[in-house]
Motif scaffolding. Structure first.
Motif, mmCIF file in Angstrom:
data_model
loop_
_atom_site.group_PDB
_atom_site.id
_atom_site.type_symbol
_atom_site.label_atom_id
_atom_site.label_comp_id
_atom_site.label_asym_id
_atom_site.label_seq_id
_atom_site.Cartn_x
_atom_site.Cartn_y
_atom_site.Cartn_z
ATOM 1 N N SER A 82 6.198 -5.641 10.332
ATOM 2 C CA SER A 82 6.154 -5.446 8.947
ATOM 3 C C SER A 82 4.824 -5.421 8.346
ATOM 4 C CB SER A 82 6.661 -5.225 8.094
ATOM 5 O OG SER A 82 6.775 -6.847 7.165
ATOM 6 N N GLY A 83 3.758 -4.408 7.225
ATOM 7 C CA GLY A 83 3.035 -4.617 6.098
ATOM 8 C C GLY A 83 3.254 -6.292 5.463
ATOM 9 N N MET A 84 4.731 -6.142 5.207
ATOM 10 C CA MET A 84 4.902 -7.414 4.683
ATOM 11 C C MET A 84 4.235 -8.574 5.396
ATOM 12 S SD MET A 84 5.218 -7.104 0.738
ATOM 13 C CE MET A 84 5.076 -8.619 0.989
ATOM 14 N N LEU A 87 0.591 -9.205 4.950
ATOM 15 C CA LEU A 87 0.266 -9.430 3.953
ATOM 16 C C LEU A 87 0.238 -11.049 3.922
ATOM 17 C CD1 LEU A 87 1.200 -6.926 1.456
ATOM 18 C CD2 LEU A 87 -1.434 -7.678 1.987
ATOM 19 N N TYR A 108 1.380 -2.698 -4.034
ATOM 20 C CA TYR A 108 2.901 -2.671 -3.734
ATOM 21 C C TYR A 108 3.983 -3.325 -4.074
ATOM 22 C CZ TYR A 108 6.441 -1.817 -0.180
ATOM 23 O OH TYR A 108 8.002 -1.619 0.466
ATOM 24 N N GLU A 151 -5.781 -3.194 -3.369
ATOM 25 C CA GLU A 151 -5.093 -1.613 -2.397
ATOM 26 C C GLU A 151 -6.269 -1.049 -2.820
ATOM 27 O OE1 GLU A 151 -1.343 -0.392 -3.321
ATOM 28 O OE2 GLU A 151 -0.452 -2.291 -2.776
ATOM 29 N N ASP A 180 -5.728 -3.761 0.805
ATOM 30 C CA ASP A 180 -4.868 -3.168 1.826
ATOM 31 C C ASP A 180 -5.346 -1.817 1.593
ATOM 32 O OD1 ASP A 180 -2.280 -1.845 1.877
ATOM 33 O OD2 ASP A 180 -1.096 -3.456 0.869
ATOM 34 N N THR A 182 -3.938 0.637 2.976
ATOM 35 C CA THR A 182 -2.822 1.489 3.628
ATOM 36 C C THR A 182 -2.500 3.027 3.257
ATOM 37 O OG1 THR A 182 -0.857 -0.377 3.797
ATOM 38 C CG2 THR A 182 0.151 2.072 3.625
ATOM 39 N N PHE A 183 -2.344 3.308 1.487
ATOM 40 C CA PHE A 183 -2.834 4.301 1.495
ATOM 41 C C PHE A 183 -4.144 5.094 2.097
ATOM 42 C CE2 PHE A 183 0.395 5.527 -2.342
ATOM 43 C CZ PHE A 183 0.703 4.400 -1.967
ATOM 44 N N SER A 202 -0.148 -1.096 6.039
ATOM 45 C CA SER A 202 1.535 -0.837 6.755
ATOM 46 C C SER A 202 1.590 0.176 7.570
ATOM 47 C CB SER A 202 1.937 -1.036 5.172
ATOM 48 O OG SER A 202 3.128 -0.218 5.312
ATOM 49 N N THR A 204 3.880 1.361 9.009
ATOM 50 C CA THR A 204 5.053 2.299 8.665
ATOM 51 C C THR A 204 4.793 3.120 8.198
ATOM 52 O OG1 THR A 204 5.882 -0.210 7.939
ATOM 53 C CG2 THR A 204 7.293 2.041 7.804
ATOM 54 N N LYS A 205 4.044 3.142 7.654
ATOM 55 C CA LYS A 205 3.656 4.565 6.703
ATOM 56 C C LYS A 205 3.260 5.536 7.282
ATOM 57 C CE LYS A 205 5.816 1.890 3.589
ATOM 58 N NZ LYS A 205 5.188 0.675 2.673
ATOM 59 N N LEU A 215 5.676 -2.058 10.525
ATOM 60 C CA LEU A 215 5.361 -2.624 10.687
ATOM 61 C C LEU A 215 3.330 -2.655 10.624
ATOM 62 C CD1 LEU A 215 4.442 -0.133 14.989
ATOM 63 C CD2 LEU A 215 5.485 -3.429 14.633
ATOM 64 N N LEU A 335 7.048 6.490 2.120
ATOM 65 C CA LEU A 335 5.237 7.723 1.790
ATOM 66 C C LEU A 335 5.064 7.608 4.116
ATOM 67 C CD1 LEU A 335 2.121 5.866 1.704
ATOM 68 C CD2 LEU A 335 3.905 4.825 0.457
HETATM 69 C C1 LIG Z 1 4.449 -0.109 1.708
HETATM 70 C C2 LIG Z 1 3.749 -1.038 2.082
HETATM 71 C C3 LIG Z 1 3.014 -2.272 2.313
HETATM 72 C C4 LIG Z 1 4.361 -2.900 3.066
HETATM 73 O O1 LIG Z 1 4.666 -2.119 3.658
HETATM 74 P P1 LIG Z 1 6.204 -2.837 5.010
HETATM 75 O O2 LIG Z 1 5.711 -1.984 6.433
HETATM 76 O O3 LIG Z 1 6.847 -1.846 4.189
HETATM 77 O O4 LIG Z 1 6.789 -4.469 4.861
HETATM 78 C C5 LIG Z 1 2.272 -2.680 1.673
HETATM 79 N N1 LIG Z 1 1.392 -1.911 0.628
HETATM 80 C C6 LIG Z 1 1.756 -1.202 0.571
HETATM 81 C C7 LIG Z 1 0.312 0.138 -0.201
HETATM 82 C C8 LIG Z 1 2.717 -0.267 1.473
HETATM 83 O O5 LIG Z 1 2.663 1.339 0.822
#
Ligand SMILES: *Cc1c(COP(=O)(O)O)cnc(C)c1O
Length: 396
Positions: A82-84, A87, A108, A151, A180, A182-183, A202, A204-205, A215, A335
Motif C-alpha cells: 500500500s502507499g502507507m 511510507l 494524507y 506531498e 509523495d 501520488t496526486f 500510493s 492504489t490511486k 499498492l 481518488l
Molecule cells: C492514499 C494516499 C496514501 C496512502 O496510500 P494507501 O495505498 O491508501 O495506503 C499516501 N499518500 C497519499 C497522498 C494518498 O493519497
C-alpha cells in the motif's frame, strides 16, 4: 516422465510453445525452485538473477516497479502492499532512534497519524509545518532532523509545496528529501528531476486507476538507500501480492490516456463550477484564483492533474442534498479511479480534526473534493450542475 513416476500432486512444466503470451503472465508462486544449492547461492549472492521467496520479490512486482521507475526516471524502485507501507518503509529503513522528521501539515491523514502518534512511540519525533513556506520548514529544523517529507499537491485544498526551495534547504542541511508524488503522478511532476532523494506513491490511486488494488511504490536515487528500503520491505513484510501487481501493471497500459482525459475534464469542470450560483470558490492549481498559482505553474508546467475542490454555500443538509442529487457520481472517500468520485473531507478524511482545525486549513462543512474521471465532460457538467442546484435549494 514415465507414467509410474507421475502424480497429480506433482506440477508439470508448462507445455512447450514456440509462441509467447501477449499479456504479462501472473506468477502467484510463493517459492521458486533452484537446480541445486549452488544455484540458490548464486541467486542469493546476486551472481545470477532470479527469485526465491515472494516476500523478497516476484516477477509481477518487478515488472510493475520497473514501469513506474521508468516514468519517474530512476532505477531500483520497490513495490509495497500500500502507499502507507511505502511510507512505513521509508521511516523504518532510513531513520535511527532519536531522529527527527519535518513534514507537511496537510499530508494524507493516515500519514499524519503515523507521524504524530505511532512514530513517537518508537522514538522518532515529527514536526508538522506549511510546506509552501520554506522559512517555516527551516525554523522547524533541529540538529537531529534527518528527513523532510512533503506531498507536491496537498489534499484536499490542493496547496503546493515549494519543492525547489525545500530541495535546496534539504541539500544545504543534509536532509533526506522525501516526496509523495501520488496526486501529481510522474506525468505531472518528476520529483527526482528537482532534487528529491526518495519518491513515494500510493499506486492504489491514479497509477493503478481502477480502485481494485491497494499498492505502493518507493524509490531512492541513491543505491544504498534503495537497498535499505528493499531490506525494510522484505524484513517487515511490506510486500505486495502478485495479483495486485498484475492488475496494476495492466492498469498502467492506459495510464497516459486516462491521465490526459481526467486532467482535461478537471480543468473544464473547474471553469464550469466557478460559474455556478451556490459555489463560493473553486480550487484548481494553476488557475488565476489559486493561492499557489505561481508555484503550481512553475512546478507543474500546465499539468495540474485531476483533482478539483470547491466550496458550496451549504451546511450539512445542503451537502447531503448535493451528494444525493449527484447520485450517479460515486460518493466515496478515495481518488484516482477511472470514474469520477466526490468526497466530503469534513466527514471523511478530515473528520478527526476539530471544526477549528479544519477551518484553519480552509475546509468548511461545504467543502467538496472531486477526483475527476474520464467520463464525457457534458455528463459531468450536467450532474454537478444538478447537485449544486440541489444544495442551494436545501439552503433556501
Ligand atoms: C492514499 C494516499 C496514501 C496512502 O496510500 P494507501 O495505498 O491508501 O495506503 C499516501 N499518500 C497519499 C497522498 C494518498 O493519497
Amino acid at each position: 516422465m514415465k507414467p509410474e513416476d507421475r502424480s497429480v500432486v506433482r506440477r508439470s512444466a508448462p507445455p512447450a510453445s514456440k509462441t509467447t503470451p501477449l499479456v504479462t503472465p501472473l506468477f502467484p508462486s510463493v517459492v521458486y525452485c533452484a537446480e541445486d544449492a549452488d544455484a540458490l547461492d548464486d541467486v542469493y549472492e546476486g551472481r545470477a538473477s532470479g527469485y526465491s521467496y515472494a516476500r523478497e520479490g516476484h516477477p509481477n512486482a518487478s515488472l510493475l516497479a520497473d514501469k513506474i521507475s521508468w516514468m519517474e526516471g530512476v532505477e531500483g524502485g520497490i513495490i509495497t502492499a500500500s502507499g502507507m507501507a511505502a511510507l512505513s518503509a521509508v521511516f523504518l529503513a532510513l531513520l535511527d532512534k532519536g531522529d527527527h522528521i519535518v513534514a507537511g501539515n496537510q499530508l494524507y491523514g493516515r500519514c499524519l497519524r503515523l507521524l504524530t502518534k505511532d512514530l513517537p512511540r518508537l522514538g522518532f519525533d515529527a514536526s508538522l509545518v506549511d510546506a509552501a513556506d520554506v522559512s517555516a520548514v527551516e525554523a522547524a529544523l533541529r540538529p537531529e532532523t534527518k528527513l523532510l517529507l512533503v506531498e507536491v499537491v496537498a489534499n484536499p485544498t490542493l496547496r503546493l509545496a515549494d519543492i525547489k526551495g525545500l530541495a535546496k534547504l534539504a541539500r544545504q542541511r543534509g536532509l533526506i528529501f522525501v516526496v509523495d508524488n501520488t496526486f501529481t503522478t510522474p506525468r505531472s511532476f518528476r520529483p527526482f528531476d528537482l532534487g528529491a532523494d526518495v519518491v513515494v506513491h500510493s499506486v492504489t490511486k491514479l497509477l493503478a486507476g481502477h480502485s481494485d488494488v491497494t499498492l505502493g511504490y518507493v524509490a531512492a536515487k541513491d543505491e544504498a538507500r534503495n537497498t535499505a528500503l528493499y531490506d525494510a520491505v522484505t524484513t517487515w513484510g511490506l510486500n505486495a501480492s502478485p495479483f495486485d501487481c498484475w492488475l496494476a501493471e495492466r492498469g498502467l497500459n492506459t495510464f497516459d490516456l486516462r491521465f490526459q482525459r481526467a486532467q482535461e475534464n478537471a480543468k473544464a469542470l473547474a471553469d464550469h463550477l466557478r460559474g455556478l450560483p451556490g459555489v463560493l470558490r473553486v480550487l484548481y492549481p494553476g488557475e488565476d484564483d489559486h493561492p499557489d498559482r505561481a508555484l503550481a505553474r512553475d512546478l507543474l508546467q500546465g499539468n495540474y492533474s485531476h483533482m478539483v475542490s470547491f466550496e458550496l454555500d451549504a451546511d450539512r443538509a445542503g451537502v447531503n442534498a448535493f451528494v444525493r442529487a449527484a447520485g450517479n457520481i460515486a460518493f466515496a472517500p478515495t481518488l484516482g479511479d477511472v470514474g469520477t468520485t466526490i468526497s466530503h473531507p469534513a466527514s471523511s478524511s478530515h473528520r478527526a480534526l476539530s471544526a477549528e482545525e479544519r477551518a484553519a486549513l480552509g475546509i468548511s462543512e461545504g467543502f467538496i473534493r472531486v477526483s475527476v474521471g474520464v467520463e464525457e465532460i457534458d455528463l459531468l457538467k450536467r450532474e454537478l450542475t444538478a447537485a449544486v442546484a440541489a444544495a442551494s435549494a436545501a439552503k433556501a
